[in-house]
Scaffold this active site. Sequence first.
Site, PDB file in Angstrom:
ATOM      1  N   HIS A  86       6.640  -1.687   3.497  1.00 58.27           N
ATOM      2  CA  HIS A  86       6.323  -3.046   3.954  1.00 58.27           C
ATOM      3  C   HIS A  86       5.509  -3.774   2.901  1.00 58.27           C
ATOM      4  O   HIS A  86       4.736  -3.178   2.158  1.00 58.27           O
ATOM      5  CB  HIS A  86       5.584  -3.033   5.293  1.00 58.27           C
ATOM      6  CG  HIS A  86       4.393  -2.128   5.341  1.00 58.27           C
ATOM      7  ND1 HIS A  86       4.516  -0.768   5.474  1.00 58.27           N
ATOM      8  CD2 HIS A  86       3.063  -2.377   5.273  1.00 58.27           C
ATOM      9  CE1 HIS A  86       3.307  -0.216   5.486  1.00 58.27           C
ATOM     10  NE2 HIS A  86       2.409  -1.174   5.347  1.00 58.27           N
ATOM     11  N   ASN A 133       0.859  -1.179   0.000  1.00 56.35           N
ATOM     12  CA  ASN A 133       0.000   0.000   0.000  1.00 56.35           C
ATOM     13  C   ASN A 133       0.898   1.233   0.000  1.00 56.35           C
ATOM     14  O   ASN A 133       1.687   1.424   0.926  1.00 56.35           O
ATOM     15  CB  ASN A 133      -0.901   0.005   1.239  1.00 56.35           C
ATOM     16  CG  ASN A 133      -1.854  -1.172   1.258  1.00 56.35           C
ATOM     17  OD1 ASN A 133      -2.342  -1.588   0.202  1.00 56.35           O
ATOM     18  ND2 ASN A 133      -2.117  -1.724   2.428  1.00 56.35           N
ATOM     19  N   GLY A 135      -3.842   3.353   0.730  1.00 57.19           N
ATOM     20  CA  GLY A 135      -4.256   2.876   2.050  1.00 57.19           C
ATOM     21  C   GLY A 135      -3.102   2.697   3.019  1.00 57.19           C
ATOM     22  O   GLY A 135      -3.252   2.034   4.050  1.00 57.19           O
TER      23      GLY A 135
END
Length: 114
Positions: free
Chosen positions: A100, A87, A93
């Site tokens: 990550h 994301n 988001g």
Amino acid sequence: MAKTIFERIIDREVPADIVYEDEHILAFRDISPQAPIHILLIPKKHHARHVAVPLEDHSVFSQLLAAAQRVSRQLQLDKTGYRLVINNGPDGGETVPHLHLHLLGGRHLSWPPG
Ligand code: 5GP
């Protein structure tokens, strides 16, 4: 600048359920799992997000994907399948500004995402 929660996990200031670690990558269970298996893979070197990784650090992308493959086998998702997600930014988001990779599996995942 203040550490993100993920840097605090890397520094062992905050506990996490770690499933994999190597020289470059740490992988641990998401605190709010969206699937029966939901792992976060993070580089130990801080990059805010996907788009912020400079060209000279692009090896982090292969390190993340290689670690995800190892974890998928370790957690026996290699036969049933899984999804990898990054994301990036507000529309993506993203909530934690430390690059990550989400590894999700253990159930059928629908498409398109919400
Ligand atoms: P993002 O929305 O930025 O793509 O993903 C951040 C993820 O980090 C979320 O899925 C969220 O549940 C997870 N998360 C946030 N804080 C913690 C924490 O303290 N520990 C763990 N294990 N996961 C966290």
